[in-house]
Design a protein around this motif. Structure first.
Motif, short mmCIF file in Angstrom:
data_model
loop_
_atom_site.label_atom_id
_atom_site.label_comp_id
_atom_site.label_asym_id
_atom_site.label_seq_id
_atom_site.Cartn_x
_atom_site.Cartn_y
_atom_site.Cartn_z
N PHE A 188 3.61 27.57 -8.99
CA PHE A 188 3.39 27.06 -10.34
C PHE A 188 4.07 25.71 -10.52
CE2 PHE A 188 4.08 26.66 -14.93
CZ PHE A 188 2.79 26.85 -15.38
N ARG A 189 5.27 25.54 -9.97
CA ARG A 189 5.95 24.24 -10.06
C ARG A 189 5.11 23.16 -9.39
NH1 ARG A 189 10.58 27.25 -8.62
NH2 ARG A 189 10.59 26.33 -6.54
N GLU A 190 4.51 23.50 -8.26
CA GLU A 190 3.66 22.54 -7.56
C GLU A 190 2.44 22.17 -8.41
OE1 GLU A 190 1.14 22.25 -3.35
OE2 GLU A 190 2.72 23.76 -3.59
N LYS A 191 1.86 23.17 -9.08
CA LYS A 191 0.71 22.92 -9.95
C LYS A 191 1.10 22.03 -11.13
CE LYS A 191 -1.25 26.26 -12.51
NZ LYS A 191 -2.16 27.39 -12.90
N CYS A 192 2.30 22.27 -11.69
CA CYS A 192 2.78 21.45 -12.81
C CYS A 192 3.01 20.01 -12.36
CB CYS A 192 4.08 22.02 -13.36
SG CYS A 192 3.89 23.61 -14.19
N THR A 193 3.61 19.84 -11.20
CA THR A 193 3.87 18.49 -10.69
C THR A 193 2.55 17.74 -10.47
OG1 THR A 193 5.89 19.25 -9.59
CG2 THR A 193 4.96 17.17 -8.84
N LYS A 194 1.56 18.45 -9.93
CA LYS A 194 0.24 17.83 -9.72
C LYS A 194 -0.37 17.40 -11.05
CE LYS A 194 -4.34 18.81 -7.76
NZ LYS A 194 -5.21 19.83 -7.10
N LYS A 195 -0.21 18.25 -12.09
CA LYS A 195 -0.77 17.93 -13.40
C LYS A 195 -0.06 16.72 -14.01
CE LYS A 195 -3.50 18.61 -16.90
NZ LYS A 195 -4.96 18.45 -16.78
N ILE A 196 1.25 16.63 -13.84
CA ILE A 196 2.00 15.48 -14.35
C ILE A 196 1.54 14.21 -13.66
CG2 ILE A 196 4.29 14.42 -14.47
CD1 ILE A 196 5.46 17.16 -14.95
N LYS A 197 1.28 14.29 -12.35
CA LYS A 197 0.78 13.13 -11.61
C LYS A 197 -0.58 12.69 -12.16
CE LYS A 197 2.96 13.84 -7.10
NZ LYS A 197 2.70 14.18 -5.67
N GLU A 198 -1.43 13.66 -12.47
CA GLU A 198 -2.74 13.34 -13.04
C GLU A 198 -2.59 12.61 -14.37
OE1 GLU A 198 -4.99 16.91 -13.41
OE2 GLU A 198 -5.08 17.29 -11.25
N LEU A 199 -1.66 13.07 -15.21
CA LEU A 199 -1.42 12.42 -16.49
C LEU A 199 -0.89 11.00 -16.29
CD1 LEU A 199 0.16 15.39 -18.48
CD2 LEU A 199 -2.11 14.40 -18.81
N ALA A 200 -0.02 10.83 -15.28
CA ALA A 200 0.49 9.49 -14.98
C ALA A 200 -0.65 8.56 -14.55
CB ALA A 200 1.56 9.57 -13.89
N GLU A 201 -1.56 9.09 -13.73
CA GLU A 201 -2.70 8.29 -13.27
C GLU A 201 -3.64 7.93 -14.42
OE1 GLU A 201 -4.33 10.78 -10.26
OE2 GLU A 201 -2.74 10.33 -8.79
N GLN A 202 -3.61 8.74 -15.48
CA GLN A 202 -4.42 8.45 -16.66
C GLN A 202 -3.74 7.43 -17.58
OE1 GLN A 202 -5.17 12.24 -18.57
NE2 GLN A 202 -6.00 13.13 -16.70
N GLY A 203 -2.54 6.99 -17.20
CA GLY A 203 -1.84 5.98 -17.98
C GLY A 203 -0.95 6.53 -19.07
N LYS A 204 -0.63 7.84 -19.01
CA LYS A 204 0.27 8.40 -20.00
C LYS A 204 1.71 7.95 -19.72
CE LYS A 204 -3.24 10.71 -21.57
NZ LYS A 204 -3.97 10.24 -22.77
N THR A 205 2.48 7.81 -20.76
CA THR A 205 3.89 7.40 -20.64
C THR A 205 4.75 8.65 -20.52
OG1 THR A 205 3.45 5.44 -21.99
CG2 THR A 205 5.74 6.12 -21.77
N MET A 206 5.75 8.61 -19.61
CA MET A 206 6.56 9.81 -19.38
C MET A 206 8.03 9.49 -19.30
SD MET A 206 4.29 11.97 -16.72
CE MET A 206 2.50 11.98 -16.90
N LEU A 207 8.83 10.41 -19.86
CA LEU A 207 10.29 10.35 -19.75
C LEU A 207 10.72 11.71 -19.24
CD1 LEU A 207 12.49 8.25 -20.39
CD2 LEU A 207 12.80 9.35 -22.61
N ILE A 208 11.30 11.72 -18.03
CA ILE A 208 11.55 12.98 -17.32
C ILE A 208 13.03 13.13 -16.99
CG2 ILE A 208 11.06 14.28 -15.20
CD1 ILE A 208 8.32 12.91 -15.15
#
Length: 246
Positions: A188-208
């Motif tokens: 599940f952690r791997e799936k979450c990380t993949k989803k966060i990468k997808e959001l980053a590729e879509q140009g979303k701003t992130m603070l982690i």
């Protein structure tokens, strides 16, 4: 015509200070005993953040790094609006979705289904938007047959899977993530990380915020390092990790 990216920052943190009162007694009995023993029972002030300033631009993924007690989680709560600064300014632009604490915003006596709608509403979604995304939210969370059970019976892993799934299915501009990916199993952690990468590729701003330096290097190009409430570094993530470890 090609769409141009808005150059205004998504997050502005300007000279922020946040203090907390530390109480040394918790009851009248403790206060009385402290007075008899001539101990100072008056509350003291702990400065969690002291004059922190930085900006996060459109589409940036920025890690907030620091040892325990450095002020990382306090900073994310200020950006999310959960807390207000005692001095300075915190500004955000656009819709902000945050994973700040496991199960935050969940009502224990409501079902998973009801909490999906409650959390989605808190994050700014209307009922029609939630209806359209509901099946995807449940599928990603892997809650399955437990979706109609009261969440007070959920494990911490089930909490975080459902909370994460709601947050990432919101139409968001800024995503805040605080260590929640430390909960749950490896797939599940791997799936979450993949989803966060997808959001980053879509140009979303992130603070982690994360103690997982491998995940930070994988997701972020820049790091802000805090030490005892002060910003000591802001720059490329590899150099930020060296500053943290130095």
């Amino acid at each position: 015509m090609e769409k141009t990216m808005d150059q205004r920052p998504r997050i502005i943190v300007d000279g922020v200070r946040k203090d907390f009162l530390l109480r040394h007694t918790h009851s009248l009995k403790e206060a009385f005993v402290a007075r008899i023993q001539r101990k100072n029972a008056a509350p003291t002030t702990f400065q969690a953040l002291d004059g922190v300033s930085f900006e996060v631009g459109e589409g940036e993924s920025v890690a907030v790094l620091g040892l325990n007690g450095s002020g990382k989680s306090t900073l994310l709560k200020l950006v999310s609006g959960v807390l207000e600064p005692d001095a300075g300014t915190v500004l955000t632009r656009g819709r902000v979705a945050g994973l700040i604490e496991v199960g935050a915003g969940f009502h224990p006596d409501l079902s998973g289904r009801e909490n999906v709608y409650l959390n989605a509403a808190i994050l700014g979604m209307n009922e029609a938007e939630t209806d359209a995304r509901f099946d995807d939210i449940v599928a990603f969370s892997e809650i399955g047959e437990f979706i109609d059970q009261k969440v007070k019976h959920y494990s911490s892993g089930m909490f975080v899977r459902l909370a994460f799934s709601v947050a990432i299915h919101v139409e968001l501009d800024v995503l805040l993530v605080d260590e929640v990916l430390a909960v749950g199993d490896a797939p599940f952690r791997e799936k979450c990380t993949k989803k966060i990468k997808e959001l980053a590729e879509q140009g979303k701003t992130m603070l982690i915020v994360s103690h997982s330096l491998g995940m930070v290097k994988d997701l972020c190009d820049r790091g802000v390092v805090l030490r005892k409430g002060k910003k000591i570094f802001d720059g490329p993530v590899d150099e930020a990790i060296k500053a943290l470890q130095g």
